[in-house]
Enzyme design. Structure first.
Site, PDB file in Angstrom:
ATOM      1  N   HIS A 379     -27.517  13.193  48.751  1.00  8.73           N
ATOM      2  CA  HIS A 379     -26.599  12.107  49.099  1.00  8.73           C
ATOM      3  C   HIS A 379     -25.251  12.651  49.557  1.00  8.73           C
ATOM      4  O   HIS A 379     -24.777  12.302  50.624  1.00  8.73           O
ATOM      5  CB  HIS A 379     -26.398  11.132  47.937  1.00  8.73           C
ATOM      6  CG  HIS A 379     -27.628  10.416  47.524  1.00  8.73           C
ATOM      7  ND1 HIS A 379     -28.511   9.876  48.415  1.00  8.73           N
ATOM      8  CD2 HIS A 379     -28.139  10.142  46.289  1.00  8.73           C
ATOM      9  CE1 HIS A 379     -29.501   9.304  47.765  1.00  8.73           C
ATOM     10  NE2 HIS A 379     -29.307   9.458  46.478  1.00  8.73           N
ATOM     11  N   ALA A 380     -24.616  13.496  48.715  1.00  5.95           N
ATOM     12  CA  ALA A 380     -23.300  14.015  49.085  1.00  5.95           C
ATOM     13  C   ALA A 380     -22.985  15.241  48.243  1.00  5.95           C
ATOM     14  O   ALA A 380     -23.537  15.426  47.163  1.00  5.95           O
ATOM     15  CB  ALA A 380     -22.223  12.947  48.880  1.00  5.95           C
ATOM     16  N   GLU A 416     -16.843  11.877  45.543  1.00  4.63           N
ATOM     17  CA  GLU A 416     -16.682  13.245  46.046  1.00  4.63           C
ATOM     18  C   GLU A 416     -15.210  13.649  46.114  1.00  4.63           C
ATOM     19  O   GLU A 416     -14.865  14.816  45.867  1.00  4.63           O
ATOM     20  CB  GLU A 416     -17.338  13.381  47.427  1.00  4.63           C
ATOM     21  CG  GLU A 416     -18.815  12.999  47.467  1.00  4.63           C
ATOM     22  CD  GLU A 416     -19.646  13.667  46.399  1.00  4.63           C
ATOM     23  OE1 GLU A 416     -19.374  14.827  46.031  1.00  4.63           O
ATOM     24  OE2 GLU A 416     -20.589  13.023  45.887  1.00  4.63           O
ATOM     25  N   GLU A 438     -19.107  15.681  36.753  1.00  5.98           N
ATOM     26  CA  GLU A 438     -19.870  14.550  37.296  1.00  5.98           C
ATOM     27  C   GLU A 438     -19.535  13.234  36.583  1.00  5.98           C
ATOM     28  O   GLU A 438     -19.472  12.184  37.212  1.00  5.98           O
ATOM     29  CB  GLU A 438     -21.371  14.834  37.197  1.00  5.98           C
ATOM     30  CG  GLU A 438     -21.848  16.010  38.035  1.00  5.98           C
ATOM     31  CD  GLU A 438     -21.598  15.838  39.526  1.00  5.98           C
ATOM     32  OE1 GLU A 438     -21.253  14.722  39.957  1.00  5.98           O
ATOM     33  OE2 GLU A 438     -21.747  16.830  40.258  1.00  5.98           O
ATOM     34  N   TYR A 503     -24.141  11.869  34.992  1.00  6.49           N
ATOM     35  CA  TYR A 503     -23.406  10.943  35.843  1.00  6.49           C
ATOM     36  C   TYR A 503     -23.039   9.665  35.090  1.00  6.49           C
ATOM     37  O   TYR A 503     -21.858   9.348  34.923  1.00  6.49           O
ATOM     38  CB  TYR A 503     -24.231  10.582  37.079  1.00  6.49           C
ATOM     39  CG  TYR A 503     -24.428  11.716  38.053  1.00  6.49           C
ATOM     40  CD1 TYR A 503     -23.510  11.949  39.069  1.00  6.49           C
ATOM     41  CD2 TYR A 503     -25.526  12.562  37.962  1.00  6.49           C
ATOM     42  CE1 TYR A 503     -23.679  12.989  39.970  1.00  6.49           C
ATOM     43  CE2 TYR A 503     -25.710  13.610  38.852  1.00  6.49           C
ATOM     44  CZ  TYR A 503     -24.779  13.816  39.852  1.00  6.49           C
ATOM     45  OH  TYR A 503     -24.951  14.857  40.735  1.00  6.49           O
TER      46      TYR A 503
END
Length: 990
Positions: A379-380, A416, A438, A503
Site C-alpha cells: 500500500h505505502a 506515512e 506503526e 497497527y
C-alpha cells in the site's frame, strides 16, 4: 509501512482476493531467483555497461564475459563461496543478529540497473553496484559479517585504519583472504589476513551484482505499466523490513543507523529519485559507446538501511512548496495530466505543517517526493524523502468523489507522514517494538483528519476502521503480545510482525493513553521523547520514561501506578479484558477475553490482570476517571436505582481497549432507554452496545437474547453507521449462506424490514434524487453496501427494482456510473434478476476492461445468476482460461459460494476436477471442499464429501481436509443452536 488490509482500512474486494495470488507469485519469484542466482555473470562494474540484451535479462544463452585485469585483494583472487550450515564450523554466522564488532558510520552507494526504454525486460534484469562502508571497530576481529542476499561479490577490499583529522584518508590495507556467504542467516563473511583494531575506523569497499525481478516487491523490483497508450517500465525499491540486504551488502538492522551518499546510473530518458535532493548529474559511456546518466544525491541524515529508497522512472509530477520545502507527487503522465495527483498534493503540505507544529520539530529533509506505483503490495512505504504508494491509495479520479477513497487517501498519506517522526526520526531499536512506529502513525492519521475536518466523526470512524476489526482478532490465547521481549527473530518472522496488532492495537494503545492522561500531557510527553531520540533509536521503556517525566512535572493527573506498570500490563500480554459491571452492587470485575468462553477457562493461561482506565457516563453525564487495577473492585457510585432515568455506560467514547458487559439489570436499563429515548445515548455508544453485546453473546459471555433485545428500538435509528454495525453482527456470512434453508429467514425478514423501512427511505431517496450529498459523508459511504445488500437479500421489492433500474441505465449508458458503494450489489442483482442477455453484456464488459478492481466486481456479479446452465457455462469458460486469463480468482469457488451455485459447482467438479486442478492448482480443490462443505452438520455428510473428493487428493491432504471439515461441522452445529434461539426469540417479538 502502510497498514495491512486487516488494519481497518476499507480495502476493495479486489485487494482481498489478490492476497492468495500474491503468495503464490512470491513463491514462484523466489524459486526463479534461486534458479537464476548461480547463472548471473560476475562482471566487475568497470565493464558492466557493455553487456548485451541477454545479460540484461540474466537469461541463457550467455555472451562471454570480459576479463578485467585483476587488482590486489579483488574477488578474482578470492574464493567466493556459499557454505551450507552443515559444512561450516559454528560461529557468529549461526546467530540471527549481527555481532557488535562493527558500527557503520557512512555508506557511499552506487547502483547501476541495466534498464533501457527500448527493450522491456521479459522476466528479470541485472543490476550492478559498488558500496564503500565506513565502519568503526569496537572489538578486535579477523572476520567481518554483514548482510547480503542474492548478490554475487565482484570485489572486496578493506582499507584502513582511517586517519582522523586528515579527511579519513587511508593509511593501509587489510588483506581479504576469503569471502563466503551463509545463505540461511543471510550473511556475507569476509575472512581477513589480520585483525581490525578496536577504536579504529575502516572502509569496506565492495562491488557486487544482483537481479531485479518484476513485481517481487522485495529489494529492487520493476513494474511494467501502460501510460498514454504505451507499455513502459520503472524500477523501485522496498527495503523494509530486511530487504536492503537484497540490494547491497549492509548492516541491515534498525539500530545501525548511518549516513548515505547515493549515486544512481540510469538511461538518460529516465528520472532517478532517492531520499535526498539531486546533487548533480554527469555522463558516463559504457564499452559499447552507449551513454548513461550518473545522478548523485546529497548526503542523508543518520537513518537505518530499511529507509533507503530508489526509483528510476519515466513519470511526470506536480509540485508545491510548503514552508520553503518542495513537495512533488510523481505518477503516470496521463494520471498527472488528468489531475489525479492534485488531492494528494493539496493535503500533503498542510499535514507536514500540522505535525511540525504539534511536535515542535521541523521535518528534517529539504524535500519530499511521493510516487504512485502501478502496483505496490504494501500500500505505502514511508522512506525518508521518497515515499512510495500504490496508485490506488494515492490518486483520486473525478469519479472517486462518491467513494470512501478521499478519506482513505487522507488516512494513508497522514500515516506515512507521521512516520517521518515515528520511525524515521526516532527508530525502534529492534523489530520487537515495531508498534512504536506503526501504532503511533496509525493513531495520528485520525488526529490529522480530525484537525482539518473538525466535524469529522472521529470516534465512530476510529471504531469502524480500527477497534471493530482488532477486537475480533485479539484474544487471551493469541501467541504474542504487542511488545515482545524476544529479539532473535528469523527474517520471515520479522515480516509477520507487521500485522493488525502493531497497527490497530498499537493505535488503540495510543488512544487509550491520550484519553486517560489528556491530550496536552500526551503530546508533551511525545515531544520530549522525539526530541531526545532524534536521529537515534529507542525502546518501549524509553517512551514510558518520558511519559513518566511529563506526569511527574504536573499534579492534575494522578495515576494508580507508574506509566510503565500500567502500559506494560497491556503491551506485554496478549488479549484484552472483558469488564463486567453489576449495577446493583457496584462490583466491577475483569477477566481475559476468550473465544468461545467455557467454565474455568482462566486455568488455560497465565494472563494476569490489566490496569484498566475506566472512563464512564451516568445518566448522560461524564464521570470522573476510575481505575480497575485488580481482578475485582467495588465502585458504589456506579450503582443504579429502579428509576427509569438511572443508567450507566462504561468506556466513554470507546477509548479503552476492552469489551464491556453488564449484569441483567444493567442491560435491561439500557434496553429500556433505547426504546424510550435512543438519542439519549450518543452514537458511539449505540455502536458500542450493539457490537459488544453481539460479540459477547457469540462467545458465551451473555445470551443471544440479551443482544437481540437491543435491536427492538431500531425503527427509530436513523444513523447508518449504527445500522451497519447491527447488520454486520446480525446478518453474518454463515447466516446468509444457509439461512434460507431454515425457518429463520422469514422471521428475520419480517423483523428487520419493519425496522429498516425508515433508514432505507432516507438513503434510497438520496440515491434517486441527490446522490452528491454523500460526497463527504464517510460513514454513509462505508455503510451503504451492507445496508443495500441486506435489504435486497431480504427481498424488498423497492431495492430489487432499483437495482434493475440502475443496472439497465449503466448498461445502456456507461457514463451513468453506479454509485460506487452499491455497485457490486447492483451488478449482482442485475444479473440475478436478468437472463443470459445481461450476463453476456457483463462478460463483454469484463473482456474489454483493464481495471483489476472492476474485473473482480464483474467476476463476482456473474456468479449471481439463478440459471444453472449459465453458471455451468461460466465455469466452462473459466477452465478454458479465455477470457478469464487470471488465476487470482477461482471462479469455481465464487460460483460455489452462492445458493444455486453450490449444487452446480459440485456437479461440475465431478466431471471436470482434473481441469479445475490444472487451472487453479491442487490447493484450490481443498478450498472448494470447504466452500461446498460449508453447511455440513453430521459425520455422515463429512464422509460423503470426503468420498466424493478422495480420488482428487493425496493422503496428507485427505487428513487435513477431514480435520477442517470436522471443525466446520462443529461450528455449524454451534451456529444452528444460535439460529434456533434467534428464531424462537423472533417468533416472540415479531
Amino acid at each position: 509501512m502502510g497498514p495491512p488490509s486487516s488494519s481497518g482500512f476499507y480495502v476493495s474486494r479486489a485487494v482481498a482476493l489478490l492476497l492468495a495470488g500474491l503468495v503464490a507469485a512470491l513463491l514462484l519469484a523466489l524459486a526463479i531467483l534461486a534458479a537464476f542466482y548461480g547463472r548471473c555473470a560476475r562482471v566487475p562494474p568497470s565493464v558492466l555497461p557493455g553487456l548485451g540484451d541477454s545479460e540484461a535479462e540474466c537469461s541463457p544463452p550467455r555472451r562471454q564475459k570480459p576479463t578485467p585485469t585483476p587488482t590486489p585483494g579483488s574477488a578474482d583472487e578470492l574464493a567466493v563461496t556459499t557454505t551450507p550450515r552443515d559444512e561450516r564450523p559454528p560461529g557468529p554466522w549461526d546467530h540471527l543478529r549481527l555481532p557488535p564488532w562493527l558500527l557503520p558510520l557512512h555508506y557511499d552507494l552506487e547502483l547501476w540497473p541495466l534498464l533501457r526504454p527500448d527493450k522491456l525486460p521479459a522476466r528479470s534484469l541485472l543490476f550492478y553496484g559498488r558500496v564503500n562502508i565506513t565502519v568503526r571497530c569496537t572489538m578486535a576481529t579477523v572476520r567481518l559479517l554483514l548482510h547480503s542476499v542474492f548478490q554475487d561479490c565482484e570485489g572486496a577490499e578493506v582499507r584502513g585504519p582511517l586517519s582522523p583529522g586528515t579527511g579519513n584518508t587511508t593509511v593501509g590495507r587489510i588483506p581479504v583472504d576469503k569471502v563466503w556467504f551463509a545463505l540461511d542467516t543471510e550473511y556475507m563473511v569476509l575472512e581477513l589476513g589480520e585483525p581490525l583494531q578496536p577504536g579504529s575506523s575502516y572502509e569496506l569497499q565492495l562491488s557486487f551484482s544482483g537481479v531485479v525481478f518484476e513485481d517481487l516487491k522485495e529489494g529492487l523490483f520493476f513494474s511494467v505499466y501502460t501510460d498514454d497508450g504505451e507499455r513502459r517500465v520503472l524500477i523501485a525499491s522496498q527495503l523494509e523490513p530486511t530487504f536492503a540486504r537484497f540490494v547491497f551488502p549492509c548492516f541491515d538492522e534498525p539500530a545501525l543507523k548511518a549516513t548515505f551518499n547515493i549515486t544512481i546510473i540510469h538511461h538518460p530518458s529516465y528520472v532517478a529519485l532517492s531520499n535526498m535532493p539531486k546533487l548533480g548529474q554527469s555522463e558516463k559511456e559504457d564499452v559499447n559507446g552507449s551513454k548513461w546518466t550518473v545522478t548523485t544525491f546529497s548526503t542523508t541524515p543518520h537513518m537505518p538501511t530499511y529507509l533507503v529508497a530508489f526509483v528510476i522512472c519515466d513519470y511526470d509530477h506536480v509540485n508545491r512548496t510548503e514552508r520553503g520545502k518542495e513537495i512533488r507527487i510523481w505518477a503516470r503522465k496521463d494520471a498527472i495530466a488528468s489531475g489525479n495527483a492534485d488531492f494528494a498534493l493539496n493535503i500533503t503540505g498542510p499535514t507536514f505543517s500540522f505535525l511540525e507544529d504539534l511536535f515542535n520539530i521541523s521535518y528534517s529533509l529539504p524535500k519530499t517526493d511521493i510516487i504512485a506505483l502501478p502496483s505496490f503490495d504494501n500500500h505505502a512505504m514511508e522512506n525518508w524523502g521518497l515515499m512510495v504508494f500504490d496508485e490506488s491509495v494515492l490518486l483520486l479520479e473525478p469519479k472517486d468523489q462518491l467513494t470512501e477513497k478521499k478519506t482513505l487517501i487522507a488516512n494513508i498519506v497522514s500515516h506515512e507522514i507521521a512516520h517521518q517522526w515515528f520511525g524515521n526520526l526516532v527508530t525502534m531499536n529492534w523489530w520487537n517494538n515495531v508498534w512504536l512506529k506503526e501504532g503511533f502513525a496509525s493513531y495520528f492519521e485520525y488526529e490529522v483528519i480530525n484537525y482539518f475536518n473538525p466535524k469529522f466523526p472521529r470516534n465512530e470512524v476510529f471504531f469502524s476502521n480500527i477497534l471493530h476489526h482488532v477486537l475480533r482478532e485479539d484474544h487471551a490465547l493469541v501467541t504474542r503480545a504487542l511488545a515482545m521481549k524476544v529479539e532473535n527473530f528469523k527474517t520471515s518472522e520479522i515480516e509477520e510482525l507487521f500485522d493488525i496488532f502493531v497497527y490497530s492495537k498499537g493505535a488503540s494503545m495510543a488512544q487509550m493513553l491520550s484519553s486517560f492522561l489528556n491530550k496536552h500531557l500526551f503530546v508533551s510527553a511525545l515531544k520530549s521523547y522525539l526530541k531526545t531520540f532524534s536521529y537515534s533509536n529507542a525502546e518501549q521503556d524509553d517512551l514510558w520514561r518520558h511519559f513518566q517525566m511529563a506526569i511527574d512535572d504536573q499534579s492534575t493527573v494522578i495515576l494508580p501506578a507508574t506509566i510503565k506498570n500500567i502500559m506494560d500490563s497491556w503491551t506485554h500480554q496478549s488479549g484484552f479484558p472483558v469488564i463486567t459491571l453489576n449495577v446493583s452492587t457496584g462490583i466491577m470485575k475483569q477477566e481475559p477475553f476468550y473465544l468461545e468462553k467455557v467454565k474455568n477457562q482462566t486455568l488455560l493461561t497465565n494472563n494476569g490482570t490489566w490496569i484498566v482506565p475506566i472512563l464512564w457516563i451516568k445518566n448522560g453525564t461524564t464521570q470522573s476517571l476510575v481505575w480497575l487495577d485488580q481482578s475485582s473492585k467495588v465502585f458504589p457510585e456506579m450503582r443504579v436505582s429502579d428509576s427509569d432515568h438511572d443508567w450507566v455506560i462504561l468506556n466513554l467514547n470507546m477509548t479503552g481497549y476492552y469489551r464491556v458487559n453488564y449484569d441483567k439489570l444493567g442491560w435491561k436499563k439500557l434496553n429500556q432507554l433505547l426504546e424510550k429515548d435512543p438519542k439519549a445515548i450518543p452514537i458511539i455508544h449505540r455502536l458500542q452496545l450493539i457490537d459488544d453485546a453481539f460479540f459477547l453473546s457469540k462467545n458465551n459471555y451473555i445470551e443471544i437474547e440479551t443482544a437481540l433485545e437491543l435491536t427492538k428500538y431500531l425503527a427509530e435509528e436513523d444513523e447508518i453507521i449504527v445500522w451497519h454495525t447491527v447488520l454486520v453482527n446480525l446478518v453474518t456470512k454463515d447466516l446468509v449462506s444457509d439461512v434460507k434453508n431454515s425457518d429463520l429467514y422469514p422471521l428475520l425478514k419480517k423483523y428487520l424490514l419493519k425496522r429498516l423501512n425508515s433508514i432505507w427511505n432516507i438513503y434510497v431517496t438520496i440515491i434517486r434524487e441527490n446522490v452528491l450529498v454523500l460526497q463527504d459523508d464517510y460513514l454513509a459511504l462505508i455503510s451503504l453496501e451492507k445496508l443495500f445488500g441486506t435489504v435486497c437479500w431480504l427481498g424488498l421489492e423497492d431495492c430489487l427494482q432499483l437495482s434493475k433500474e440502475l443496472f439497465a441505465k449503466w448498461v445502456d449508458h456507461p457514463e451513468n456510473e453506479i454509485l460506487y458503494p452499491i455497485k457490486e450489489v447492483v451488478l449482482c442483482y442485475g444479473i440475478a434478476l436478468g437472463s443470459d442477455k445481461e450476463w453476456d453484456i457483463l462478460l463483454n464488459i469484463y473482456t474489454n476492461t483493464t481495471k483489476e478492481e472492476e474485473k473482480f466486481q464483474l467476476v463476482y456479479a456473474m456468479s449471481c445468476s439463478k440459471d444453472p446452465w449459465i453458471l455451468n457455462r461460466y465455469m466452462e469458460y473459466a477452465i478454458s482460461a479465455s477470457p478469464f486469463t487470471s488465476n487470482e480468482t477461482n471462479i469455481i469457488e465464487v460460483v460455489a459460494a452462492s445458493d444455486i451455485g453450490w449444487y452446480v459447482a459440485k456437479d461440475f467438479l465431478v466431471n471436470n476436477w482434473k481441469a479445475v486442478s490444472k487451472r487453479y492448482g491442487t490447493q484450490s480443490l481443498i478450498n472448494l471442499i470447504y466452500t461446498i462443505g460449508r453447511a455440513i452438520t453430521t459425520d455422515i455428510q463429512i464422509e460423503e464429501l470426503q468420498q466424493f473428493f478422495n480420488n482428487m487428493l493425496e493422503e496428507d491432504q485427505r487428513i487435513k481436509v477431514h480435520t477442517r471439515l470436522q471443525t466446520i461441522k462443529n461450528e455449524n452445529l454451534k451456529n444452528k443452536k444460535r439460529r434456533d434461539r434467534m428464531a424462537e426469540w423472533l417468533r416472540r417479538n415479531t
